[in-house]
Every structure is written in C-alpha cells, then in structure tokens.
Write an enzyme that holds these catalytic residues in place. Structure first.
Site, PDB file in Angstrom:
ATOM      1  N   HIS A 154       0.825  -1.210   0.000  1.00 31.29           N
ATOM      2  CA  HIS A 154       0.000   0.000   0.000  1.00 31.29           C
ATOM      3  C   HIS A 154       0.863   1.266   0.000  1.00 31.29           C
ATOM      4  CE1 HIS A 154      -3.836   1.804   0.016  1.00 31.29           C
ATOM      5  NE2 HIS A 154      -4.442   1.016   0.877  1.00 31.29           N
ATOM      6  N   ASP A 377      -8.217  -9.358 -18.404  1.00 36.59           N
ATOM      7  CA  ASP A 377      -8.235 -10.530 -19.291  1.00 36.59           C
ATOM      8  C   ASP A 377      -6.811 -10.815 -19.759  1.00 36.59           C
ATOM      9  OD1 ASP A 377      -8.564 -12.455 -21.216  1.00 36.59           O
ATOM     10  OD2 ASP A 377      -9.872 -11.257 -22.514  1.00 36.59           O
TER      11      ASP A 377
END
EC number: 2.3.1.-
Length: 443
Positions: A154, A377
């Site tokens: 993070h 994808d």
C-alpha cells in the site's frame, strides 16, 4: 470449501529491460500505510480453454509480468525509509496447485481459505522487507481454473493503481501492441506532501487500537435489492442516492447495532470514506491512470446514544463529498499550487486522525466500484469472480470494502469487524433483507 495447496515453485521476476535507477519519494500517506497491502484474487474458468496446461499458462504470466515491470518499474524496487529504490530487485512469483475443482470451491467459498491464494511472507521475511509486489498463480484440479492472487504494498498503490497495473499486465499477456501500453505517471508526491523520516518516524498505527482481532465476511447486494434500499435512503435533499451511499450507510448502521449488542455502555462511532482524487482533479494536473495513494477522506461521527438513520447519513455523505469537490475546484480554478491543495487535503486527514480514540468504534470504508477489475483478461477471458484476500492483512482495523459484482450493477461488500460483533452482524435481519451472506459463485 477448505483449500489445500502444494507450492510448485517460487521465483523472482525482474523487469525485461533495466529501469531508471532513481528513487521514488513517498508521500506522508504512502509512508503512513506502508505496512498494509492491497490483496486481490482473480478467478478464471479454464475448463473450455484449448491451451490450459499449467506450464503454458504460467510461462505466459511470468513472461508478461517481466515485460509489465519494465513500465511499472517502481513495483520491482525496494522500500528504503521514505522512498522507493528503483533497483530492479524484482517481484516474487509463486506457482501452486490444488486438486479441488474451481467450480467446487466457488460453490462453497471458504472466506478463511482465500488468504492462502495470496502470496505469503517468505521464511525470515518481515512486513517491512517483503517485496513491493508478489503474485501467486494457483491452478485448480483437472485444468478447471486458475486464481491469480496479487499483493501490492500500500506504500505505492491504492486500489485504482492496482487496477491500472493489473490491466496493463493483462494487456501485455494478450499481446496488445506497445502503442497501447504506456508508462504510467507515478504521482506519489504530486498532491500529498513528501514524508520526512525526522517527522514521520514510523507508520501511524492509530487504526489498530480496537478491542480485538477482526474477522471478515462477504455480503452480496443484488441490483434489485439495491433499488429498494435506495428508496429507504432517499430524502428531500438527496432524492437519488448512489448505490455506494445507500449501502455504506446501511452497513454503518448495522455494524454500530452489532457493537452495541455486545456492550453494557454504548460507544461513540465514526466512519470514514476515502475519495479518489483522480476523479476530481483535471487530467492536465493528474492523470486518470496515475499510480499512488491519491485519496482524500471525510468522516461522519455519532455519539453513544445517537441513532443512525440511513437517509440522514446519505444526506451527510452527499454534503461532505460536494464540499470536498468544491474545495478542489476552487483550488484548481484559483490557480493555487498542488502543494496548497495537498495541504488542505492533509488538514482534513489530520482532523480525522485526531478523532481516532480507543473508545470510539471507527469503520474505515472504501469503494472499489467502477475500477474495472472484471476487465482483467490475460487471454483466457474475463474473471469468473474477483475476490479479496483481506484477512490478517492489517490486524485490528475495522474495514468495509465495496467492489462491483460481476454484472456491474450489484455490489459485494467485505466487512472486517471484531468476532463478537460479527456474530450479531450476520444475524441482522435488516441487513439480510437486502444482502446475502457469502452466496455461491456459479460458473
């Protein structure tokens, strides 16, 4: 359903071409949340894929990751103090396998098993020394499916940044032309002030001051139930609440009720929501695909005896967001510098931090909706499901995360609260009239 894995290999993936050997300065926000990570899992149905050999799929993932790291090169670096050394140290890639079929796992999702699909710390590795990026590819039995779990520090990425990176990596795996793949803007200190080790000696830990370790559960709000909830959440001042406003307000109300069910003396409560600056700052100032923790926050508070009415909370939500947006607009249109804007945003964060106290239930809420995670994808279709591996990532933090359901209209909500609160929360009939508790994912 419980998941048993066998780790096949673990290797370090370096960028395919050398990165500029410079340093990326961390902002105050980056440094403050350096010990947390953004964990996501993308599940793919490979049952009908012609070339679904684990060796072929794994090779494509590793090769394309190496190429992607050449553009997202700070992710292959190392955190050193208040900066990232872009030294091509690399990302860790783990390959694992299980005999369980993907369809069986998704029909009976074991929330606790999700965390083993996220890369874990290596022996002797600490939170501070772990790689900025770790990836785990887990192949399910009989070529039925694949889970790509990622864990990004993070200190360098928020959820929007992770989406930009993973979609860029997937585009490389699909073989998209280089013209469509650009190096993103790493904007760690474009808005927020830089961290200073002499002032910010260690990441802040005020959020961990809660009663006990938190447990996680998943709740799914289908679009028709959200429509009904919006009617309850509407008011004269906000006749058309958003799904995020309505769902977050309900969750806060029910979480607060669950907390009070376990207390003799009621506690005050507070919720905070982060807001993506990319959606609010002109593109000539901040790229929509900029990488960093580019967030502002606002918070709402209620006293021990105050009720949480959904429509009232939504109205306050809207007012706070509009005031925040207006503040940004005035600063940008008024010709003020990014430094001035950053200082004002940090002032709001400082006000929130000053309210954090052990005797106040604080819920950290974020919306990861509209982040295009279902567009990731790699060449074998879009994900069958996108899940979170958020257990034990940062002990003691009570959090609420909203992500899109696969249809783009519903919402999946991940809630982390103390175990005794969760026992009451999952039985809240008001909540269950709108949401389903951890329903199956059918493929």
């Amino acid at each position: 359903m419980e998941l048993n894995l066998e780790v096949i290999q673990r290797e370090v993936i370096k960028p395919s071409s050398p990165a500029p050997h410079d340093r990326l300065q961390l902002s105050v926000i980056d440094f403050g949340i350096a010990e947390a990570c953004v964990p996501m899992i993308f599940f793919y149905n490979l049952a009908d894929l012609a070339e679904k050999s684990p060796d072929i799929v794994s090779t494509r993932l590793r090769s394309s990751l190496s190429q992607a790291l050449s553009r997202f090169y700070p992710l292959a670096g190392k955190k050193e103090g208040v900066s990232i050394s872009c030294n091509d140290e690399g990302a860790v890639f783990t390959e694992a396998r299980t005999n369980l079929l993907l369809s069986e796992f998704l029909r009976n999702i074991d929330i606790n098993s999700l965390k083993i699909l996220i890369p874990t710390l290596a022996p002797g590795e600490s939170l501070d020394s772990r790689p900025l990026l770790s990836v785990q590819a887990t192949f399910f039995g009989s070529g039925s499916g694949l889970a790509v779990g990622i864990c990004v520090s993070h200190c360098i990425c928020d959820a929007a940044s992770v989406s930009t990176f993973v979609r860029g990596w997937a585009a490389t795996a699909r073989g998209d032309s280089n013209d469509e793949l650009s190096t993103p803007q790493f904007a760690e200190v474009a808005i927020h002030p830089p961290a200073d080790i002499s002032i910010h000696g260690s990441p802040f830990n005020a959020l961990s001051e809660v009663r006990e370790k938190c447990v996680t559960n998943r709740f799914v709000f289908e679009s028709d139930k959200i429509t009904k909830l919006k009617i309850v959440a509407a008011s004269k001042s906000v006749p058309s609440p958003t799904r995020v406003e309505a769902v977050m307000s309900l969750i806060w109300r029910c979480a607060r009720n669950a907390s009070h069910a376990n207390l003799i003396v009621p506690r005050a409560t507070m919720m905070t929501q982060s807001m993506d600056l990319r959606l609010r700052i002109p593109t000539n100032v901040l790229s929509p695909d900029a990488i960093g923790n580019l967030q502002g926050v606002f918070f709402l508070k209620r006293g021990p005896g105050s009720e949480i009415e959904i429509s009232e909370v939504v109205a306050e939500f809207r007012k706070e967001k509009e005031e925040f947006n207006e503040m940004i607009k005035e600063n940008v249109n008024g010709g003020h510098t990014n430094t001035t804007l950053g200082q004002k945003i940090m002032s709001g964060i400082a006000n929130y931090m000053s309210e954090l106290k052990p005797n106040i239930d604080t819920y950290t809420m974020s919306s990861w909706c509209r982040k295009a995670f279902y567009e990731v994808d790699f060449g074998w279709g879009r994900p069958a499901w996108v899940g979170l591996g958020h257990q034990d990532i940062q002990d003691g933090v009570m959090y609420v995360l909203l992500v899109d359901a696969k249809d783009g209209e519903g919402v999946e909500v991940w809630v982390g609260i103390p175990e005794q609160d969760m026992a009451a929360f999952v039985c809240d009939q008001e909540l269950l009239s709108y949401a389903s508790l951890n329903p199956p994912v059918l493929i």
